[in-house]
Design a protein around this motif. Structure first.
Motif, mmCIF file in Angstrom:
data_model
loop_
_atom_site.group_PDB
_atom_site.id
_atom_site.type_symbol
_atom_site.label_atom_id
_atom_site.label_comp_id
_atom_site.label_asym_id
_atom_site.label_seq_id
_atom_site.Cartn_x
_atom_site.Cartn_y
_atom_site.Cartn_z
ATOM 1 N N VAL A 67 0.834 -1.203 0.000
ATOM 2 C CA VAL A 67 0.000 0.000 0.000
ATOM 3 C C VAL A 67 0.870 1.255 0.000
ATOM 4 C CG1 VAL A 67 -1.687 1.320 1.338
ATOM 5 C CG2 VAL A 67 -1.957 -1.160 1.084
ATOM 6 N N ALA A 68 1.912 1.248 0.814
ATOM 7 C CA ALA A 68 2.805 2.408 0.861
ATOM 8 C C ALA A 68 3.478 2.630 -0.487
ATOM 9 C CB ALA A 68 3.849 2.223 1.965
ATOM 10 N N ALA A 69 3.945 1.566 -1.112
ATOM 11 C CA ALA A 69 4.611 1.692 -2.414
ATOM 12 C C ALA A 69 3.640 2.233 -3.463
ATOM 13 C CB ALA A 69 5.172 0.345 -2.849
ATOM 14 N N ALA A 70 2.393 1.763 -3.439
ATOM 15 C CA ALA A 70 1.402 2.244 -4.397
ATOM 16 C C ALA A 70 1.148 3.737 -4.228
ATOM 17 C CB ALA A 70 0.098 1.471 -4.235
ATOM 18 N N CYS A 71 1.358 4.245 -3.019
ATOM 19 C CA CYS A 71 1.144 5.673 -2.737
ATOM 20 C C CYS A 71 2.427 6.487 -2.877
ATOM 21 C CB CYS A 71 0.561 5.836 -1.335
ATOM 22 S SG CYS A 71 -1.097 5.143 -1.157
ATOM 23 N N GLY A 72 3.473 5.862 -3.406
ATOM 24 C CA GLY A 72 4.712 6.591 -3.678
ATOM 25 C C GLY A 72 5.762 6.480 -2.604
ATOM 26 N N PHE A 73 5.612 5.543 -1.675
ATOM 27 C CA PHE A 73 6.568 5.397 -0.574
ATOM 28 C C PHE A 73 7.220 4.024 -0.619
ATOM 29 C CE2 PHE A 73 3.550 8.613 0.768
ATOM 30 C CZ PHE A 73 4.378 9.617 1.237
ATOM 31 N N ARG A 74 8.026 3.807 -1.626
ATOM 32 C CA ARG A 74 8.757 2.547 -1.722
ATOM 33 C C ARG A 74 9.783 2.492 -0.587
ATOM 34 N NH1 ARG A 74 9.902 1.033 -7.992
ATOM 35 N NH2 ARG A 74 10.394 -0.935 -6.982
ATOM 36 N N GLY A 75 10.005 1.289 -0.071
ATOM 37 C CA GLY A 75 10.960 1.131 1.018
ATOM 38 C C GLY A 75 10.364 1.365 2.393
ATOM 39 N N PHE A 76 9.048 1.588 2.464
ATOM 40 C CA PHE A 76 8.394 1.753 3.765
ATOM 41 C C PHE A 76 8.613 0.502 4.606
ATOM 42 C CE2 PHE A 76 4.678 0.951 6.484
ATOM 43 C CZ PHE A 76 4.588 2.134 7.197
ATOM 44 N N GLN A 77 8.929 0.699 5.884
ATOM 45 C CA GLN A 77 9.125 -0.420 6.800
ATOM 46 C C GLN A 77 8.058 -0.369 7.890
ATOM 47 O OE1 GLN A 77 13.275 -0.918 8.137
ATOM 48 N NE2 GLN A 77 13.852 0.567 6.568
ATOM 49 N N ALA A 78 7.264 -1.411 7.961
ATOM 50 C CA ALA A 78 6.239 -1.498 9.011
ATOM 51 C C ALA A 78 6.921 -1.909 10.308
ATOM 52 C CB ALA A 78 5.179 -2.518 8.617
ATOM 53 N N GLN A 79 7.072 -0.961 11.229
ATOM 54 C CA GLN A 79 7.818 -1.213 12.460
ATOM 55 C C GLN A 79 6.956 -1.191 13.715
ATOM 56 O OE1 GLN A 79 10.751 1.915 12.145
ATOM 57 N NE2 GLN A 79 12.177 0.613 11.003
ATOM 58 N N ALA A 80 5.796 -0.562 13.651
ATOM 59 C CA ALA A 80 4.918 -0.500 14.813
ATOM 60 C C ALA A 80 3.472 -0.492 14.339
ATOM 61 C CB ALA A 80 5.201 0.745 15.657
ATOM 62 N N GLY A 81 2.630 -1.154 15.084
ATOM 63 C CA GLY A 81 1.207 -1.163 14.778
ATOM 64 C C GLY A 81 0.395 -0.958 16.035
ATOM 65 N N ILE A 82 -0.669 -0.174 15.919
ATOM 66 C CA ILE A 82 -1.647 -0.044 16.991
ATOM 67 C C ILE A 82 -2.988 -0.484 16.415
ATOM 68 C CG2 ILE A 82 -2.832 1.487 18.594
ATOM 69 C CD1 ILE A 82 -0.360 3.200 18.750
ATOM 70 N N LEU A 83 -3.542 -1.535 16.983
ATOM 71 C CA LEU A 83 -4.844 -2.034 16.568
ATOM 72 C C LEU A 83 -5.872 -1.526 17.563
ATOM 73 C CD1 LEU A 83 -3.830 -5.771 15.944
ATOM 74 C CD2 LEU A 83 -3.450 -3.791 14.466
ATOM 75 N N ASN A 84 -6.901 -0.869 17.070
ATOM 76 C CA ASN A 84 -7.967 -0.332 17.920
ATOM 77 C C ASN A 84 -9.249 -1.110 17.675
ATOM 78 O OD1 ASN A 84 -6.320 1.650 18.977
ATOM 79 N ND2 ASN A 84 -6.926 3.199 17.480
ATOM 80 N N TYR A 85 -9.928 -1.465 18.749
ATOM 81 C CA TYR A 85 -11.152 -2.255 18.682
ATOM 82 C C TYR A 85 -12.295 -1.392 19.207
ATOM 83 C CZ TYR A 85 -7.743 -6.026 18.204
ATOM 84 O OH TYR A 85 -6.698 -6.814 17.779
ATOM 85 N N TYR A 86 -13.246 -1.064 18.322
ATOM 86 C CA TYR A 86 -14.335 -0.152 18.645
ATOM 87 C C TYR A 86 -15.670 -0.893 18.708
ATOM 88 C CZ TYR A 86 -11.210 3.615 16.920
ATOM 89 O OH TYR A 86 -10.165 4.471 16.700
#
Length: 325
Positions: free
Chosen positions: A143-162
């Protein structure tokens, strides 16, 4: 005010998009807002049935240890080792009465992945880190590459449950050390209203709907804008679940796909949960290439729940009511 955003179609092969459970990027629709450069809204680009994988991961796999969740702050470790196993039968049998006791999964409010956000200090640290899920990293990178951010590294995630009585107050995501990389947001389940504000809290926001499968990217100028989720709303189609979640996954997955088939039994539990809930995944790159955390003293890196009862960084307003366990 709304315009079509250009995507980097050549940055993601159709095969990699399929492996992530996404349509070819050439088929995505993407929109921007004239007042918010760097903000990209992508209405559900997932292939039929593929949202189910991410819902199941958020409910069954990602809350497992060594990842961290809000229930860890109130319960003994042995009580939070298998939230799915402890909740699935109760969820499957659940009726419509709001007076029924809630399962542990229904008491889940947040899960952190990778570099675990410290709710007390509002920081990440090198000594509180667990491996980031490889499937979610792959999705985020495409998704990041498709938006022009090649090389994006997923390093942290926050999952929210509503749930329908949940909200997320106005805040800005600024704890990451590298703001040049985008913030990615994925939504599944019931719908919500999203407010996108300005660089100051008092600036009037723009409101928009977020439906199941929608993706938002906040980058550039929009990376540090205030935003909030004031309401979770029933699916506007009027059915218990959005139609995109009622589609079954194709039996023919491409080689190397990160998407897994869910058993009918597992999906029944997920579907019951989603009838009154929404799940949001926000993925961040914390450090720039080669960057390190500054030396800190007096912190142990352990996640703490914020003292005001809220659970998202840098908000001064009370929101998302914590469950009492």
């Amino acid at each position: 005010q709304v315009f079509r955003s250009q995507l980097s179609i050549s940055s993601v092969s159709d095969q990699d998009a399929y492996r992530a459970g996404l349509q070819p990027v050439s088929q995505w629709k993407a929109y921007g807002l004239s007042r918010y450069p760097g903000f990209i809204f992508i209405p559900n680009p997932f292939l039929p049935g593929c949202q189910r994988h991410w819902v199941k991961q958020c409910l069954k796999l990602y809350p497992e240890k060594p990842n961290v969740c809000n229930l860890d702050l109130h319960m003994a470790p042995e009580k939070t080792t298998d939230l799915w196993g402890q909740s699935k039968e109760q969820l499957r049998r659940k009726g419509s009465s709001k007076w029924e006791p809630r399962s542990l999964l229904e008491k889940l409010r947040w899960v952190t992945l990778g570099y675990h956000y410290n709710w007390d200090t509002k920081k990440y640290s090198a000594n509180h880190h667990t491996p980031f899920p490889s499937d979610l990293a792959f999705l985020s990178e495409q998704v990041a590459a498709a938006c022009g951010f090649r090389g994006f590294q997923a390093q942290a995630g926050i999952l929210n449950y509503y749930h329908f009585d949940s909200s997320l107050g106005i805040h800005v995501d600024e704890s990451e050390l590298d703001h040049s990389r985008p913030l990615l947001s994925f939504s599944f389940g019931q719908s919500s209203i999203f407010l996108l504000g300005g660089l100051k809290r008092e600036e009037a926001p723009t409101a928009m709907f977020m439906h199941s499968g929608d993706i938002m990217v906040m980058s550039g100028f929009s990376r540090l804008l205030y935003h909030a989720v004031p309401r979770v709303l029933p699916n506007p189609e009027g059915t218990a679940l959005p139609s995109c979640l009622q589609q079954a996954l194709s039996s023919d997955l491409p080689a190397g796909s990160v998407i897994e088939h869910s058993s009918d039994e597992d999906w029944q539990v997920c579907a019951k949960y989603l009838q009154s809930s929404r799940i949001n995944m926000t993925i961040r790159q914390v450090l720039a290439e080669g960057q390190k955390f500054p030396e800190e003293s007096g912190t142990n890196g352990k996640g703490q729940e914020p003292s005001d009862g809220s659970y998202h960084e840098n908000s001064k307003a009370k929101r998302h009511k914590p469950n009492r366990v």
